[in-house]
Design a protein around this motif. Structure first.
Motif, PDB file in Angstrom:
ATOM      1  N   ARG A   1       0.832  -1.197   0.000  1.00 21.62           N
ATOM      2  CA  ARG A   1       0.000   0.000   0.000  1.00 21.62           C
ATOM      3  C   ARG A   1       0.872   1.255   0.000  1.00 21.62           C
ATOM      4  O   ARG A   1       1.765   1.419   0.811  1.00 21.62           O
ATOM      5  N   GLY A   2       0.619   2.123  -0.970  1.00 18.77           N
ATOM      6  CA  GLY A   2       1.309   3.399  -1.046  1.00 18.77           C
ATOM      7  C   GLY A   2       2.570   3.407  -1.884  1.00 18.77           C
ATOM      8  O   GLY A   2       3.174   4.455  -2.073  1.00 18.77           O
ATOM      9  N   SER A   3       2.987   2.243  -2.423  1.00 20.39           N
ATOM     10  CA  SER A   3       4.237   2.194  -3.187  1.00 20.39           C
ATOM     11  C   SER A   3       3.988   2.206  -4.686  1.00 20.39           C
ATOM     12  O   SER A   3       3.138   1.462  -5.181  1.00 20.39           O
ATOM     13  N   PRO A   4       4.738   3.016  -5.455  1.00 19.17           N
ATOM     14  CA  PRO A   4       4.630   2.976  -6.914  1.00 19.17           C
ATOM     15  C   PRO A   4       5.244   1.699  -7.485  1.00 19.17           C
ATOM     16  O   PRO A   4       5.048   1.385  -8.652  1.00 19.17           O
ATOM     17  N   GLU A   5       6.013   0.954  -6.673  1.00 21.08           N
ATOM     18  CA  GLU A   5       6.588  -0.318  -7.111  1.00 21.08           C
ATOM     19  C   GLU A   5       5.557  -1.440  -7.064  1.00 21.08           C
ATOM     20  O   GLU A   5       5.813  -2.540  -7.556  1.00 21.08           O
ATOM     21  N   SER A   6       4.407  -1.170  -6.470  1.00 17.94           N
ATOM     22  CA  SER A   6       3.329  -2.152  -6.362  1.00 17.94           C
ATOM     23  C   SER A   6       2.200  -1.751  -7.297  1.00 17.94           C
ATOM     24  O   SER A   6       1.996  -0.582  -7.591  1.00 17.94           O
ATOM     25  N   LYS A   7       1.452  -2.743  -7.793  1.00 14.15           N
ATOM     26  CA  LYS A   7       0.244  -2.385  -8.520  1.00 14.15           C
ATOM     27  C   LYS A   7      -0.867  -2.071  -7.526  1.00 14.15           C
ATOM     28  O   LYS A   7      -0.724  -2.292  -6.311  1.00 14.15           O
ATOM     29  N   GLU A   8      -1.978  -1.565  -8.022  1.00 17.05           N
ATOM     30  CA  GLU A   8      -3.079  -1.192  -7.147  1.00 17.05           C
ATOM     31  C   GLU A   8      -3.585  -2.407  -6.383  1.00 17.05           C
ATOM     32  O   GLU A   8      -3.555  -3.533  -6.870  1.00 17.05           O
ATOM     33  N   LEU A   9      -4.067  -2.168  -5.157  1.00 17.74           N
ATOM     34  CA  LEU A   9      -4.385  -3.241  -4.228  1.00 17.74           C
ATOM     35  C   LEU A   9      -5.448  -4.199  -4.759  1.00 17.74           C
ATOM     36  O   LEU A   9      -5.425  -5.394  -4.441  1.00 17.74           O
ATOM     37  N   HIS A  10      -6.365  -3.721  -5.598  1.00 16.88           N
ATOM     38  CA  HIS A  10      -7.458  -4.570  -6.083  1.00 16.88           C
ATOM     39  C   HIS A  10      -7.084  -5.323  -7.364  1.00 16.88           C
ATOM     40  O   HIS A  10      -7.919  -6.050  -7.903  1.00 16.88           O
ATOM     41  N   LYS A  11      -5.843  -5.173  -7.828  1.00 14.46           N
ATOM     42  CA  LYS A  11      -5.449  -5.804  -9.086  1.00 14.46           C
ATOM     43  C   LYS A  11      -4.489  -6.983  -8.892  1.00 14.46           C
ATOM     44  O   LYS A  11      -3.761  -7.351  -9.810  1.00 14.46           O
ATOM     45  N   THR A  12      -4.492  -7.592  -7.716  1.00  9.09           N
ATOM     46  CA  THR A  12      -3.610  -8.738  -7.508  1.00  9.09           C
ATOM     47  C   THR A  12      -3.987  -9.872  -8.449  1.00  9.09           C
ATOM     48  O   THR A  12      -5.152 -10.046  -8.811  1.00  9.09           O
ATOM     49  N   GLY A  13      -3.002 -10.642  -8.834  1.00  5.55           N
ATOM     50  CA  GLY A  13      -3.238 -11.751  -9.756  1.00  5.55           C
ATOM     51  C   GLY A  13      -2.829 -11.396 -11.171  1.00  5.55           C
ATOM     52  O   GLY A  13      -2.242 -10.339 -11.433  1.00  5.55           O
ATOM     53  N   THR A  14      -3.155 -12.279 -12.097  1.00  5.96           N
ATOM     54  CA  THR A  14      -2.722 -12.110 -13.484  1.00  5.96           C
ATOM     55  C   THR A  14      -3.606 -11.176 -14.295  1.00  5.96           C
ATOM     56  O   THR A  14      -3.295 -10.876 -15.440  1.00  5.96           O
ATOM     57  N   GLU A  15      -4.727 -10.716 -13.726  1.00  6.60           N
ATOM     58  CA  GLU A  15      -5.639  -9.762 -14.357  1.00  6.60           C
ATOM     59  C   GLU A  15      -6.351 -10.400 -15.554  1.00  6.60           C
ATOM     60  O   GLU A  15      -5.975 -11.473 -16.039  1.00  6.60           O
ATOM     61  N   SER A  16      -7.392  -9.726 -16.025  1.00  6.28           N
ATOM     62  CA  SER A  16      -8.228 -10.269 -17.100  1.00  6.28           C
ATOM     63  C   SER A  16      -7.583 -10.063 -18.465  1.00  6.28           C
ATOM     64  O   SER A  16      -6.670  -9.249 -18.627  1.00  6.28           O
ATOM     65  N   ASP A  17      -8.077 -10.809 -19.462  1.00  6.10           N
ATOM     66  CA  ASP A  17      -7.585 -10.640 -20.834  1.00  6.10           C
ATOM     67  C   ASP A  17      -7.835  -9.230 -21.334  1.00  6.10           C
ATOM     68  O   ASP A  17      -7.024  -8.677 -22.091  1.00  6.10           O
ATOM     69  N   ARG A  18      -8.945  -8.628 -20.920  1.00  7.49           N
ATOM     70  CA  ARG A  18      -9.241  -7.259 -21.346  1.00  7.49           C
ATOM     71  C   ARG A  18      -8.193  -6.292 -20.794  1.00  7.49           C
ATOM     72  O   ARG A  18      -7.683  -5.432 -21.521  1.00  7.49           O
ATOM     73  N   GLU A  19      -7.869  -6.437 -19.510  1.00  9.08           N
ATOM     74  CA  GLU A  19      -6.889  -5.543 -18.896  1.00  9.08           C
ATOM     75  C   GLU A  19      -5.505  -5.733 -19.495  1.00  9.08           C
ATOM     76  O   GLU A  19      -4.736  -4.776 -19.651  1.00  9.08           O
ATOM     77  N   GLN A  20      -5.176  -6.963 -19.860  1.00  8.08           N
ATOM     78  CA  GLN A  20      -3.864  -7.269 -20.400  1.00  8.08           C
ATOM     79  C   GLN A  20      -3.804  -7.208 -21.932  1.00  8.08           C
ATOM     80  O   GLN A  20      -2.751  -7.450 -22.526  1.00  8.08           O
ATOM     81  N   ARG A  21      -4.921  -6.895 -22.562  1.00  3.48           N
ATOM     82  CA  ARG A  21      -5.002  -6.763 -24.027  1.00  3.48           C
ATOM     83  C   ARG A  21      -4.559  -8.052 -24.722  1.00  3.48           C
ATOM     84  O   ARG A  21      -3.716  -8.045 -25.626  1.00  3.48           O
ATOM     85  N   LEU A  22      -5.174  -9.148 -24.304  1.00  3.54           N
ATOM     86  CA  LEU A  22      -4.839 -10.460 -24.855  1.00  3.54           C
ATOM     87  C   LEU A  22      -5.963 -10.994 -25.720  1.00  3.54           C
ATOM     88  O   LEU A  22      -7.131 -10.643 -25.546  1.00  3.54           O
ATOM     89  N   GLY A  23      -5.621 -11.875 -26.659  1.00  5.69           N
ATOM     90  CA  GLY A  23      -6.629 -12.542 -27.482  1.00  5.69           C
ATOM     91  C   GLY A  23      -7.479 -11.559 -28.263  1.00  5.69           C
ATOM     92  O   GLY A  23      -6.963 -10.708 -29.014  1.00  5.69           O
ATOM     93  N   ASP A  24      -8.780 -11.642 -28.074  1.00  2.00           N
ATOM     94  CA  ASP A  24      -9.712 -10.756 -28.788  1.00  2.00           C
ATOM     95  C   ASP A  24      -9.560  -9.302 -28.380  1.00  2.00           C
ATOM     96  O   ASP A  24     -10.063  -8.404 -29.072  1.00  2.00           O
TER      97      ASP A  24
END
Length: 234
Positions: A94-117
């Motif tokens: 929490r609070g570090s620019p070296e970390s992603k936002e707290l609610h985005k833990t994990g590999t994230e969705s294909d939409r967020e990662q611009r994968l596939g379709d």
């Protein structure tokens, strides 16, 4: 615009667009040369103490002593980035620019990662596939860092064994094999002293960037950002 002026602008653009890599790459080579010169002097001092003939700089950079000093630092650096790349997929601060936002833990969705379709026209080609190529490319940075760590760790173990055996022979002791060297304190002392320094550096960067700022750096939050802002770069 003349061809000469256009070429000059392209050259300036290349240096500007790649200045971070070029600067650190040049600094790496200069420091490596400095290490070779200092290590050569120290190595020759030891040879003199042992009553042996001194060697040239060119001969020194081909020795196991120089190689093990180089590779033991490389493997700790690649380990640092390998762990940080994979660790920040699931771990947050929490609070570090070296970390992603707290609610985005994990590999994230294909939409967020611009994968596939969800791949865009300028996305890397393999990002738009739906087979093993996408799965491989989606983890390629961490995998390459991991492979570089394993390769440099193995190189360190081989060169370290050679340097260790050379020292034993000077003392009229029998050399040891690779497997036996891996169980020696010499190997783990070299290895762990580098690991702990890299892990400390990462931990310090993560937590200090919560409260401290560096104006204009992407490794820092904007100067006026709240301490609780997470995953925000300046």
């Amino acid at each position: 615009m003349s061809d000469d002026r256009q070429q000059e602008r392209q050259t300036r653009g290349f240096w500007r667009d790649n200045s971070l890599t070029l600067t650190f790459g040049t600094a790496f080579l200069l420091v490596l040369v400095g290490q070779a010169i200092a290590g050569h002097a120290e190595f020759n001092d030891q040879l003199t103490v042992d009553g042996l003939q001194r060697i040239s700089l060119g001969e020194y950079v081909t020795t196991s002593d120089f190689a093990v000093d180089v590779t033991e630092n490389w493997q700790s650096e690649f380990l640092q980035f390998f762990l940080f790349i994979f660790g920040t997929v699931w771990l947050v601060q929490r609070g570090s620019p070296e970390s992603k936002e707290l609610h985005k833990t994990g590999t994230e969705s294909d939409r967020e990662q611009r994968l596939g379709d969800h791949a865009q026209a300028d996305s890397p080609r393999w990002a738009g596939t739906k087979d093993w190529r996408q799965r491989l490319y989606a983890r390629s940075l961490g995998l390459v860092m991991g492979c570089l760590f394993v390769a440099s760790w193995f190189a360190q173990s081989i060169t370290g064994m050679a340097a260790y055996d050379e020292q034993r022979l000077r003392q009229l002791q029998d050399p040891v094999g690779w497997g036996a060297y891996l169980a020696q304190p010499d190997f783990w002392s070299r290895t762990l002293q580098n690991w702990q320094s890299e892990l400390l550096a990462v931990a310090a960067m993560v937590i200090l960037s919560v409260y401290l700022r560096q104006r204009g750096s992407p490794e820092s939050k904007p100067v006026g950002a709240p301490h609780t802002s997470t995953g925000v770069e300046g």
